[in-house]
Write a protein that holds these residues in place. Structure first.
Motif, short mmCIF file in Angstrom:
data_model
loop_
_atom_site.label_atom_id
_atom_site.label_comp_id
_atom_site.label_asym_id
_atom_site.label_seq_id
_atom_site.Cartn_x
_atom_site.Cartn_y
_atom_site.Cartn_z
N HIS A 150 0.85 -1.19 0.00
CA HIS A 150 0.00 0.00 0.00
C HIS A 150 0.89 1.24 0.00
O HIS A 150 1.33 1.71 1.05
N ASP A 151 1.14 1.78 -1.19
CA ASP A 151 2.01 2.93 -1.35
C ASP A 151 1.51 3.74 -2.54
O ASP A 151 1.42 3.23 -3.65
N HIS B 95 -5.90 -0.37 4.67
CA HIS B 95 -5.95 0.04 6.07
C HIS B 95 -6.76 -0.98 6.86
O HIS B 95 -6.20 -1.88 7.47
N GLU C 102 -4.00 -3.98 5.04
CA GLU C 102 -2.87 -3.17 4.61
C GLU C 102 -2.72 -2.00 5.61
O GLU C 102 -3.16 -0.89 5.36
N CYS D 29 -1.01 0.89 7.91
CA CYS D 29 0.02 1.91 7.68
C CYS D 29 0.17 2.71 8.97
O CYS D 29 -0.50 3.74 9.15
N SER E 131 0.80 6.72 9.03
CA SER E 131 -0.32 7.39 8.37
C SER E 131 -1.57 7.28 9.23
O SER E 131 -2.34 8.26 9.34
N SER F 130 2.55 -1.21 5.74
CA SER F 130 2.84 -0.40 4.56
C SER F 130 3.12 1.04 4.96
O SER F 130 3.02 1.42 6.12
N THR F 131 3.44 1.86 3.95
CA THR F 131 3.84 3.25 4.17
C THR F 131 2.74 4.26 3.87
O THR F 131 2.74 5.35 4.41
N ASP F 132 1.82 3.91 2.96
CA ASP F 132 0.75 4.79 2.49
C ASP F 132 1.33 5.94 1.66
O ASP F 132 1.37 5.85 0.45
N GLU G 123 8.89 2.29 9.28
CA GLU G 123 7.65 1.78 9.88
C GLU G 123 7.91 0.54 10.73
O GLU G 123 7.43 0.42 11.85
#
Length: 368
Positions: free
Chosen positions: A17-18, A229, A266, A268, A271, A299-301, A313
């Motif tokens: 998820h980016d 998310h 997913e 983050c 975020s 993930s980083t978002d 993260e």
């Protein structure tokens, strides 16, 4: 002993998820904005990077959304899209990411006259250039593309058709994003029906700014194979403590459905803190959800808005939530298992790239 960031940086990682428009280099924004005549809060790259994080941390949705005004503004030509995509791949590869799914909304990149297909072509060319350049630097990375339809724009049918037309050219899945409240997946029901009929993978932003109904529609209307998310699934979970002090939980029907079917989340962390979906890294639901057996990924978002990387993260979870090397390995394998790669590619990624590297660094076998 706390797992150090440099240890994590050296290990292979998987990112599901980016957002492409949330991961630009500040220096690139300054350069491209100057050519386009787009005004920025500052033209100093370091100051601009700090501005993006501060705006995202402000608690103001309007200011948070303003950040994307600046990134999208410099992504309106084929050359710029190609450059942004290439640099994104190189930055991820430098962080040790071996497989990434990058998502973006083609409809947001037509202000300069590009067709939807021209947008996709430019981004795919940039991804390919980034993969080749990373390989020349001795870094392996694969990239899959997720095409996103904006919830409020009601162009889902058009973007779904675009995704299907490019499914053999690197586009591996479909997503919807944007304002979650008031724009449920059912507004795009015909698009999801067409994708389901074509056996095409779907992930949906749900359970971030809205609650259980949003998650339920993502699963049962959209047919999502993953939840973007999904942190609000905690609204259907009551954490308990037994007489012996052992932790436990009571799950509602929706949470039980997500757990039983191992629908990936997913998550983050940074975020989610910025959007108010979590209070701290130490208390972020990712840790308790993992302990309950949910299919958790990290993930980083938006790397630019959160001032983050996947290494950061995971290092934050190690430092503030006590995650171990085995925890990092397990979420990495889970992400690979639930990527939209073909099964043989997933198995090759796990068996030949991920597990050997973690084994060499002292991690045990991946849990069943």
């Amino acid at each position: 002993m706390t797992l150090a960031a440099d240890q994590i940086a050296a290990l292979p990682k998987v990112l599901l998820h980016d957002h492409l428009d949330g991961g630009l280099r500040p220096a690139t924004i300054v350069e491209l904005a100057g050519v386009a005549g787009h005004p920025l809060p500052t033209t100093d790259p370091q100051e601009l990077g700090r501005w993006f994080v501060a705006a995202a941390d402000s608690g103001s949705l309007e200011r948070y959304l303003e950040t994307f005004t600046h990134t999208v503004a410099v992504m309106q030509t084929a050359d710029n899209l190609r450059r942004v995509a290439r640099e994104s791949v190189l930055d991820l590869a430098a962080d040790g990411v071996v497989y990434a799914e990058q998502r973006y909304a083609p409809e947001q990149h037509q202000q300069g006259g590009l067709t939807l297909q021209q947008v996709v072509d430019a981004v795919q060319e940039g991804f390919a250039e980034g993969v080749a350049q990373a390989a020349a630097q001795g870094r392996r990375i694969q990239v899959g593309t997720l095409l996103t339809a904006m919830r409020h724009a009601d162009r889902g049918d058009e973007i779904a058709a675009l995704a299907l037309a490019n499914r053999d050219r690197g586009v591996v899945g479909f997503d919807i994003a944007g304002a979650e409240k008031g724009f449920p997946p059912s507004r795009q029901a015909s698009a999801f029906g067409a994708l389901r009929a074509a056996s095409f993978p779907v992930t949906v932003h749900a359970g971030e700014a809205d609650g259980l109904q949003s998650i339920a529609e993502a699963l049962h209307v959209a047919g999502a194979l993953r939840l973007g998310h999904g942190v609000r699934i905690m609204d259907d979970i009551t954490v308990t403590t037994g007489l012996d002090g052992a932790p436990g939980a009571r799950l509602g029907r929706l949470a039980q459905w997500v757990l039983d079917r191992q629908i990936p989340l997913e998550l983050c962390p940074s975020s989610n803190l910025q959007t108010g979906a979590a209070e701290s890294i130490a208390q972020h639901p990712v840790t308790v959800l993992r302990s309950l057996g949910f299919a958790v990924t990290v993930s980083t978002d938006n790397r630019l808005q959160s001032g983050t990387t996947l290494t950061r993260e995971l290092a934050l979870l190690a430092k503030e939530a006590g995650w171990t090397l085995d925890d990092v390995r397990d979420v990495t394998v889970t992400a690979a298992e639930h990527s939209f790669l073909a099964l043989p590619q997933r198995r090759e990624l796990i068996d030949r790239v991920i597990l050997p590297a973690y084994s060499q660094n002292g991690s045990g076998r991946h849990r069943a």
